[in-house]
Every structure is written in structure tokens, then in C-alpha cells.
Design a protein around this motif. Structure first.
Motif, PDB file in Angstrom:
ATOM      1  N   TYR A 140       3.074  -4.209 -10.319  1.00  0.00           N
ATOM      2  CA  TYR A 140       3.311  -3.166  -9.022  1.00  0.00           C
ATOM      3  C   TYR A 140       2.863  -2.581 -10.236  1.00  0.00           C
ATOM      4  N   THR A 192       7.719  -6.333 -11.479  1.00  0.00           N
ATOM      5  CA  THR A 192       6.925  -5.370 -12.695  1.00  0.00           C
ATOM      6  C   THR A 192       5.634  -5.313 -13.083  1.00  0.00           C
ATOM      7  N   LEU A 207      11.212  -0.915 -10.142  1.00  0.00           N
ATOM      8  CA  LEU A 207      10.801  -2.217  -9.208  1.00  0.00           C
ATOM      9  C   LEU A 207      11.493  -2.009  -7.654  1.00  0.00           C
TER      10      LEU A 207
END
Length: 322
Positions: A127, A124, A263
């Protein structure tokens, strides 16, 4: 085997420790004997019914362990391989059948607890800082809940990218944890107004991006802190869901961008999964990324783990140990 089963949505006590048969892998799947399971707010969202699923179900979206058996068509995994995964529900258990395409091998120097702690929150953070708003040298960002499991990892990755990082935390102790992760300044929101403090810190120039996992109590205030064409990355709602609003507010406050990522949408291919997990696990193995595991509970104490998570008294990762 033992599993946690939820037959009705509600508080932590709806989670029951029950017996179930050990599942068998089908084509393209692997049976994993779990060693450690991550506890995350997404598990709470499913438990209370905010995220919908069929009942009964076993919660948990990440874990690590050892491959026990593989189904037909699986050629890149073998019994005995040490693996980890995220985004496949059912990890509050002693065994889990997982699509082989979602499993990644753990580096030699990454133990099971670190593997379980790193996958969901680590990817997480990856990204957020590399894709949702790819930070670059000179950017200025705000990370809410900067002492939490995802927060501290996001702080560290933001510093890797060359950003100036401001964080929020609820106590001085949590502020110190965020500072130790590299945050340039940490605002203790229980006694400081984070809007006033960010305006002071930026000299009124504003932020390039806000990474907000809190939601209801921080979202609208945060929009006032972004530069023109800045971005709000809303990736959680620990304080509650953001109320509906007129999108024209984004124009009024500076042609702002808003995204609500997940995610799953940032690991759509095997190649993307291997990129993100490879970076995260590699940095942990090399000592470039520090995990903080707050506490490990026996599987049967999953209700207490949820109580502790929801109380916001913890800072770092909570794990279950089957």
C-alpha cells in the motif's frame, strides 16, 4: 492449547504462556491451527499500552496455518486449506478463530513461515508504494529502516515501480542488506547525517516521497528533504511518537502532503485484500520478492522476540512457532 496472555501493559515480561481452551468458529469464521506467527512493532505498541485494548488479551496480528473447521456461512474455505492472514489480533497462540473474509489461501510454493512473514509487512509495503504514494518511473524516494522486514520489502517494490531508492540503516551490515534488496544508496545514520547525504545525492533537488516508520527522530528532519508538493508517509514510530506541530509548517516547506496510513484502511474490502495479498504472495512464489526471516522462536519465547525486535539488532522478520 497454549497462548500468550497479557494482563497488564508493560515490558516484554508481561507476556505469559498460559493454557486456554481451543476456541470454536462461529458464523462466518474459521478455526486455524497456527503454524507460524509474525512478530511486529504493532504488537509492541499494544503490549506497552500505546495502542489501547481491553485487558487481558493475546497479542499478534498475523499468522499462517491450516483450517481445522469452519462456521456456518463459510463456503470458500474447507478443513485442510493452507491459509494466512493479517490484521486480526490473537495470533500468539496454537489456534485462532479468524473471520473467513480475512483469510487468504497460500500458493503451493509458499510455505507457512513465508506466508506468516509476508502478510502484514508485505501488504504494508504494497500500500505504501502502490497507494499512499503510488511510485512511478523516475520518482526518488527515501525509505527509513531499509534493512528491516518492512523496509526491505518496500525497497524491492519501489524498484519494481521504477523509482530511485535511497535508504537509511544503522550499521554497515544492515546497509549491505538494504543494498542487496535493490537500494541505490544506503546512508548509515550512525555516522552520516541523512539530511546532508540526501541533499548531496539529489543535488539539492529533494525527494518525491519519504516512507518513515521511525517517527520522532527522523520526521521533522525529513520535511526539509521533500520537493515542493512532496509527500511524507509516516507509517510507524519505532523511535517514539512525533510531537504535535503546527500544520502551517507543511506550507512553509513547500505545500507538502502528510499522511499517517494503516494497513486496515488499505484492505477495507475483500477485493482490496485479495489484490494486495495476491500480488505479495504471487511475487514470493515466482521469486520476484525476497523475504528475509531473521529468526524463529518457540511461542513461549515471545518476550525474547520482543526484546530482540526493540533492540534494533535484528534485520528481517521475526517469527513465533506454536
Amino acid at each position: 492449547m497454549k497462548i500468550i496472555r497479557i494482563s497488564k501493559t508493560g515490558g516484554p515480561d508481561v507476556m505469559e504462556l498460559v493454557d486456554a481452551p481451543v476456541p470454536q468458529p462461529g458464523p462466518g469464521q474459521a478455526l486455524v491451527k497456527l503454524a507460524a506467527t509474525g512478530v511486529n512493532f504493532i504488537d509492541v505498541y499494544f503490549r506497552i499500552g500505546l495502542y489501547k485494548t481491553e485487558l487481558p488479551f493475546t497479542p499478534g496480528n498475523e499468522a499462517s496455518g491450516t483450517v481445522e473447521a469452519v462456521g456456518t456461512g463459510v463456503t470458500d474455505l474447507s478443513p485442510g486449506d493452507r491459509v494466512a492472514y493479517a490484521m486480526h489480533r490473537g495470533s500468539y497462540a496454537e489456534y485462532a478463530v479468524v473471520p473467513a473474509a480475512q483469510l487468504v489461501k497460500l500458493p503451493d510454493h509458499v510455505d507457512f513461515k513465508s506466508g506468516a512473514a509476508a502478510m502484514l509487512q508485505g501488504m504494508t509495503a504494497h500500500y505504501l508504494t502502490h497507494s499512499s504514494y503510488p511510485l512511478k518511473q523516475g520518482d526518488v524516494c527515501l525509505i527509513h529502516a531499509a534493512a528491516g522486514g518492512a523496509g526491505r520489502l518496500t525497497v524491492q517494490m519501489a524498484k519494481m515501480r521504477g523509482a530511485t531508492v535511497y535508504g537509511t540503516a544503522g550499521t554497515d551490515q544492515k546497509a549491505a542488506l538494504a543494498k542487496s534488496a535493490g537500494a541505490d544508496e544506503v546512508i548509515v545514520y550512525t555516522r552520516q547525517d541523512f539530511v546532508d547525504e540526501v541533499k548531496r545525492l539529489t543535488g539539492g533537488k529533494g525527494l518525491d516521497v519519504i516512507y518513515d516508520s521511525v517517527g520522532q527522530s527522523t520526521f521533522l528532519k525529513g520535511l526539509d528533504l521533500l520537493k515542493p508538493r512532496g509527500m511524507m508517509v509516516l507509517f510507524g514510530q519505532s523511535s517514539g511518537a512525533v510531537a504535535p506541530f503546527d500544520p502551517s509548517i507543511l506550507n512553509q516547506k513547500g505545500s507538502l502532503f502528510l499522511t499517517r496510513p494503516s494497513l486496515a484502511h488499505h484492505c477495507l474490502t475483500r477485493e482490496e485484500l485479495l489484490w494486495r495479498s495476491g500480488d505479495v504472495l504471487g511475487w514470493i512464489s515466482e521469486g520476484k520478492l525476497e523475504l528475509r526471516i531473521e529468526k524463529t522462536y518457540p511461542l513461549g519465547e515471545a518476550p525474547q522476540a520482543h526484546r530482540d525486535l526493540e533492540s534494533r539488532k535484528t534485520a528481517g522478520k521475526l517469527l513465533l512457532e506454536p
